[in-house]
Enzyme design. Sequence first.
Site, mmCIF file in Angstrom:
data_model
loop_
_atom_site.group_PDB
_atom_site.id
_atom_site.type_symbol
_atom_site.label_atom_id
_atom_site.label_comp_id
_atom_site.label_asym_id
_atom_site.label_seq_id
_atom_site.Cartn_x
_atom_site.Cartn_y
_atom_site.Cartn_z
ATOM 1 N N SER A 86 -9.417 0.671 6.198
ATOM 2 C CA SER A 86 -8.983 1.928 6.813
ATOM 3 C C SER A 86 -9.076 3.075 5.810
ATOM 4 C CB SER A 86 -7.552 1.795 7.346
ATOM 5 O OG SER A 86 -6.654 1.440 6.314
ATOM 6 N N ALA A 138 -8.767 -7.457 6.488
ATOM 7 C CA ALA A 138 -8.822 -8.492 5.452
ATOM 8 C C ALA A 138 -8.071 -8.098 4.189
ATOM 9 C CB ALA A 138 -10.276 -8.807 5.103
ATOM 10 N N GLY A 139 -7.382 -6.958 4.208
ATOM 11 C CA GLY A 139 -6.659 -6.529 3.019
ATOM 12 C C GLY A 139 -7.550 -5.903 1.963
ATOM 13 N N TYR A 197 5.100 -5.557 7.107
ATOM 14 C CA TYR A 197 5.033 -4.560 6.037
ATOM 15 C C TYR A 197 6.147 -3.524 6.175
ATOM 16 C CZ TYR A 197 3.127 -0.744 3.176
ATOM 17 O OH TYR A 197 2.957 0.260 2.258
ATOM 18 N N ASP A 233 -4.679 2.725 -1.862
ATOM 19 C CA ASP A 233 -5.990 2.432 -1.285
ATOM 20 C C ASP A 233 -6.868 3.677 -1.219
ATOM 21 O OD1 ASP A 233 -4.942 -0.055 -1.015
ATOM 22 O OD2 ASP A 233 -4.838 -0.049 1.168
#
Length: 275
Positions: A21, A16-17, A112, A65
């Site tokens: 991960s 879902a962005g 990406y 992230d």
Amino acid sequence: LPQLEIAVTSDVPAGAGLSSSASIEVATGLAIASLMEDVVAPHDLAVRAWRAENVFVGVGCGIMDQFASALGRDSQALHLWCDTEHIEYVPFRGSVMVFDTGVARSLRGSKYSIRRAECDAAFSILHEKYPDLANLAAATREQVLGAGIPEPQLRRALHVVTETRRVERCADHLRRTGTLPGELLLDSHRSLRDLYECSSPELDWFVERAMKEPGVEGARLTGAGWGGCAIACGDSAALESASERIAVEYETVFRMTPRVWITRAASGMELERFG
């Protein structure tokens, strides 16, 4: 490592962005380091997690992230320089609506890597003309426009350099006010949609619809795009009020049930012991 028995539970939606991960990489790294009595600085743990994603999984993602998962702080935003790994904390006391469109995406299966290659190609041309440039983000808009970069690499490069300046302006606004600047979020989404071309009809619909609600100041897609989530910022009560109406209309238009959260900046990884 010895054999380890590990159970994983999570309420972070996958695909879902929202950095699912990275969060599991950081959490697993922290758990294993604790079991092995290995004292690891949060920064180093974030780098280990990033290497796992890039080398073992094979997804050429950036460091944002993993650093957010490892180094997040309550009521603060993380201003990160990806080239030097330098970080700065700036106050962020506002609320954010996270809207999951239900369109699954993954870095491995999206465009990406193509965008990364296009940016690399643009920088190669820039570097020939401006040898002192350290990276694409360091270039100016004028340098990009004057370097003879072909399409679509030109639009990708323009997005990178203008988005970098927006990040700087956003961090300055947060230092002064502790809230996200809505117009910068909208400018960012337009650039992602038109120059980087990583949006989707569902994400565009949410941004346009959210901006019709009183008290909503800005909105943009989040994550790598091509599906997943978008965010809106503004008054907390306004976001709460708007979320149900937007979700109902979205389900009518797209025949998908979205998930919505109202959230805020909070701490990153944390170790808890039981028993």
